[in-house]
Design an enzyme around this catalytic site. Structure first.
Site, PDB file in Angstrom:
ATOM      1  N   ARG A 141      -0.149 -31.201   7.850  1.00 31.83           N
ATOM      2  CA  ARG A 141      -0.437 -31.013   9.423  1.00 31.83           C
ATOM      3  C   ARG A 141       0.765 -31.191   9.947  1.00 31.83           C
ATOM      4  NH1 ARG A 141      -4.931 -34.661   7.975  1.00 31.83           N
ATOM      5  NH2 ARG A 141      -6.553 -33.435   6.879  1.00 31.83           N
TER       6      ARG A 141
ATOM      7  N   PHE B 256     -11.776 -23.644   7.573  1.00 33.06           N
ATOM      8  CA  PHE B 256     -12.444 -24.566   6.755  1.00 33.06           C
ATOM      9  C   PHE B 256     -11.893 -25.668   7.452  1.00 33.06           C
ATOM     10  CE2 PHE B 256     -11.638 -20.653   4.224  1.00 33.06           C
ATOM     11  CZ  PHE B 256     -12.608 -20.722   3.502  1.00 33.06           C
TER      12      PHE B 256
ATOM     13  N   ASP C 222     -16.127 -24.267  10.524  1.00 33.80           N
ATOM     14  CA  ASP C 222     -16.683 -25.080   9.167  1.00 33.80           C
ATOM     15  C   ASP C 222     -17.877 -24.600   9.186  1.00 33.80           C
ATOM     16  OD1 ASP C 222     -15.345 -27.264   7.398  1.00 33.80           O
ATOM     17  OD2 ASP C 222     -17.652 -27.102   7.345  1.00 33.80           O
TER      18      ASP C 222
ATOM     19  N   ASN D 262     -19.907 -19.530   8.370  1.00 32.33           N
ATOM     20  CA  ASN D 262     -19.096 -19.211   6.967  1.00 32.33           C
ATOM     21  C   ASN D 262     -18.097 -18.418   7.271  1.00 32.33           C
ATOM     22  OD1 ASN D 262     -18.246 -17.905   4.568  1.00 32.33           O
ATOM     23  ND2 ASN D 262     -20.445 -18.021   3.836  1.00 32.33           N
TER      24      ASN D 262
ATOM     25  N   ASP E  93      -7.727 -23.523   4.790  1.00 31.97           N
ATOM     26  CA  ASP E  93      -7.873 -24.917   3.819  1.00 31.97           C
ATOM     27  C   ASP E  93      -9.070 -24.684   3.018  1.00 31.97           C
ATOM     28  OD1 ASP E  93      -7.343 -27.267   2.660  1.00 31.97           O
ATOM     29  OD2 ASP E  93      -7.433 -28.165   4.584  1.00 31.97           O
TER      30      ASP E  93
ATOM     31  N   CYS F 117      -6.492 -26.173  -3.148  1.00 28.41           N
ATOM     32  CA  CYS F 117      -6.551 -27.380  -3.774  1.00 28.41           C
ATOM     33  C   CYS F 117      -7.199 -27.369  -5.363  1.00 28.41           C
ATOM     34  CB  CYS F 117      -7.360 -28.435  -2.973  1.00 28.41           C
ATOM     35  SG  CYS F 117      -8.866 -28.073  -2.475  1.00 28.41           S
TER      36      CYS F 117
HETATM   37  N1  SAH Z   1      -8.915 -28.663   6.826  1.00 26.92           N
HETATM   38  C1  SAH Z   1      -9.665 -30.040   6.541  1.00 26.92           C
HETATM   39  C2  SAH Z   1     -10.226 -29.919   5.099  1.00 26.92           C
HETATM   40  C3  SAH Z   1     -11.195 -28.835   4.653  1.00 26.92           C
HETATM   41  S1  SAH Z   1     -11.858 -29.048   3.363  1.00 26.92           S
HETATM   42  C4  SAH Z   1      -8.870 -31.103   7.212  1.00 26.92           C
HETATM   43  O1  SAH Z   1      -7.523 -31.033   7.136  1.00 26.92           O
HETATM   44  O2  SAH Z   1      -9.236 -32.215   7.039  1.00 26.92           O
HETATM   45  C5  SAH Z   1     -12.790 -27.710   3.110  1.00 26.92           C
HETATM   46  C6  SAH Z   1     -13.974 -27.546   4.308  1.00 26.92           C
HETATM   47  O3  SAH Z   1     -14.611 -26.114   4.232  1.00 26.92           O
HETATM   48  C7  SAH Z   1     -15.259 -28.450   4.135  1.00 26.92           C
HETATM   49  O4  SAH Z   1     -15.235 -29.161   5.402  1.00 26.92           O
HETATM   50  C8  SAH Z   1     -16.639 -27.600   4.018  1.00 26.92           C
HETATM   51  O5  SAH Z   1     -17.330 -27.959   4.679  1.00 26.92           O
HETATM   52  C9  SAH Z   1     -15.837 -26.216   4.609  1.00 26.92           C
HETATM   53  N2  SAH Z   1     -16.465 -24.852   3.716  1.00 26.92           N
HETATM   54  C10 SAH Z   1     -16.772 -24.730   2.492  1.00 26.92           C
HETATM   55  N3  SAH Z   1     -17.027 -23.531   2.169  1.00 26.92           N
HETATM   56  C11 SAH Z   1     -16.956 -22.745   3.311  1.00 26.92           C
HETATM   57  C12 SAH Z   1     -17.200 -21.611   3.874  1.00 26.92           C
HETATM   58  N4  SAH Z   1     -17.687 -20.375   3.114  1.00 26.92           N
HETATM   59  N5  SAH Z   1     -17.122 -21.377   5.207  1.00 26.92           N
HETATM   60  C13 SAH Z   1     -16.895 -22.266   6.126  1.00 26.92           C
HETATM   61  N6  SAH Z   1     -16.476 -23.541   5.679  1.00 26.92           N
HETATM   62  C14 SAH Z   1     -16.497 -23.762   4.291  1.00 26.92           C
END
Ligand code: SAH
Length: 386
Positions: A205, A220, A241, A268, A289, A329
């Site tokens: 970040r 995400f 998200d 999504n 992410d 990840c």
């Molecule tokens: N970028 C965040 C961490 C992301 S973790 C940070 O910096 O803290 C991954 C995230 O993706 C989770 O919050 C999960 O709810 C979301 N997620 C999983 N599948 C998804 C999808 N198909 N569409 C949107 N969000 C999704």
């Protein structure tokens, strides 16, 4: 002391410094669940000492290599070393990882700090059995107001351990306030994803802040780690998200920090990217992410097509000169594989793309150079040429 004999392949692996010995390399075991065992080769030579599991495919987690037994107080000593290392980093945050399992020579133990509170995860029989000793040592070394065991990850089932969340020491409230850089977050250590926050992205970040500008899409987003950090450099921010809880948290965290240019959408990402493309939207900075798409080896093909799709769509939505911060990840997807799939996405998007930075998880989540599995978070910062 309990003992375990391993075959030549297991011995070679241990001598190369890898802390895991698989069931298929174990010849004989005279040990009970969670025991500290002496490990010997087929020819009777000492290999080292390890924690034994009678359930997991990972039968042995090495504690010490070579003939000498670990010191009786090895847990406290290694915790002290792990904590000392974090203190030396000068992190600009009150939340960070204190103990990162294998990389701190405490295999399968996670300890995260959230201000005055600690959250631990015991992910093997050996560590689970030692939780009272670990708790006492953490109380002595870190003086926390409370310690929570977030022992709900599914991997505990592979060890024959139950999933449970419980207080090990002091009090642990439902909400903790922590700070990362200039942003304050409300964290729920009881129910939040992982132990509450994605601590491993802090330095990515910070890095992304050097490039962020214009219209930002944070896909995400969870509780808005990238979105909120980058908002002050951007005109507008769209955070997406799939989790309603996460989106509510983004809005609360934005309001609490007086940030007004962030819109959070519960969607999504795969659908939202398609919709944004159809509507002709454009962004100057995009963060991808996603969660680990490849949780095991059999999921790799499908994971690669997922990475390809989101990176392709993001590169199409990106304005020339714009930056894409793209992450994986999945430890089953190597850096080389990830670079390949992103290159394919760039070719399909007919975009000329340069690699600005190649990054990993933060320094409080160390990587062991002889244990590739510990390099799990890949973060590429890319620029779409004008
Ligand atoms: N970028 C965040 C961490 C992301 S973790 C940070 O910096 O803290 C991954 C995230 O993706 C989770 O919050 C999960 O709810 C979301 N997620 C999983 N599948 C998804 C999808 N198909 N569409 C949107 N969000 C999704």
């Amino acid at each position: 002391m309990s003992s375990v004999t391993i075959n030549r392949r297991g011995e070679d692996r241990a001598r190369a410094g890898h802390p895991w010995i698989y069931r298929s390399d174990v010849i004989g075991a005279d040990a009970a669940a969670g025991d500290l065992v002496a490990v010997t080769s087929e020819r009777g030579r000492p290999v080292g000492h390890a924690m034994f599991s009678d359930e997991s495919e990972i039968t042995l987690r090495m504690i010490e290599f070579g003939p000498a037994a670990p010191a009786p107080d090895f847990i406290e000593r290694r915790l002290a070393a792990a904590i000392g290392y974090r203190e030396s980093l000068g992190l600009d945050a009150t939340a960070y990882r204190l103990v990162h399992g294998e990389a701190d020579r405490l295999p399968s133990l996670i300890v995260d700090r959230y201000g005055d509170h600690l959250v631990v995860q015991a992910l093997s029989q050996g560590i689970d059995r030692r939780l009272p000793e670990i708790t006492a040592a953490l109380v002595k070394l870190a003086r926390p107001a409370g310690i929570l065991a977030r022992n709900d990850p599914r991997v505990r089932l592979l060890e024959g351990l139950e999933q449970k969340v419980e207080v090990l020491h002091g009090d642990v409230p439902q909400r903790l306030e922590v700070r990362e850089g200039g942003i304050a977050y409300d964290v729920d250590p009881w129910k939040g994803q992982k132990t509450g926050l994605f601590l491993d992205q802090r330095e990515n970040r910070e890095a992304a802040l050097r490039y962020a500008r214009g219209r930002l899409l944070d896909a995400f987003s969870y509780n808005g780690g990238f979105a909120l950090t980058l908002a002050r450099r951007c005109e507008s921010v769209l955070a997406v998200d799939i989790s309603g809880d996460a989106v509510a948290r983004i809005r609360e965290n934005a309001a609490a920090n007086g940030i007004e240019n962030v819109e959070a959408r519960e969607m999504n990402v795969f659908d939202e990217l398609r919709e944004l493309e159809r509507s002709g939207a454009r962004f100057d900075t995009i963060v991808l992410d996603p969660p680990a798409f490849a949780k095991n080896k059999s999921a790799i093909r499908k994971a690669m097509s997922g990475y390809k799709e989101i990176n392709l769509r993001a590169l199409k939505l990106l304005t020339p000169g714009g930056f894409l911060v793209t992450c994986s990840c999945s430890y089953n997807v190597s850096e080389a594989m990830f670079l390949d799939v992103v290159s394919e996405a760039a070719a399909d998007a007919s975009a000329a793309v340069s690699l600005v930075e190649k990054r990993a998880q933060g320094r409080d989540h160390p990587i062991l150079i002889n244990v590739p599995e510990t390099y799990y978070l890949k973060c590429l910062i890319l620029r779409k040429l004008a």
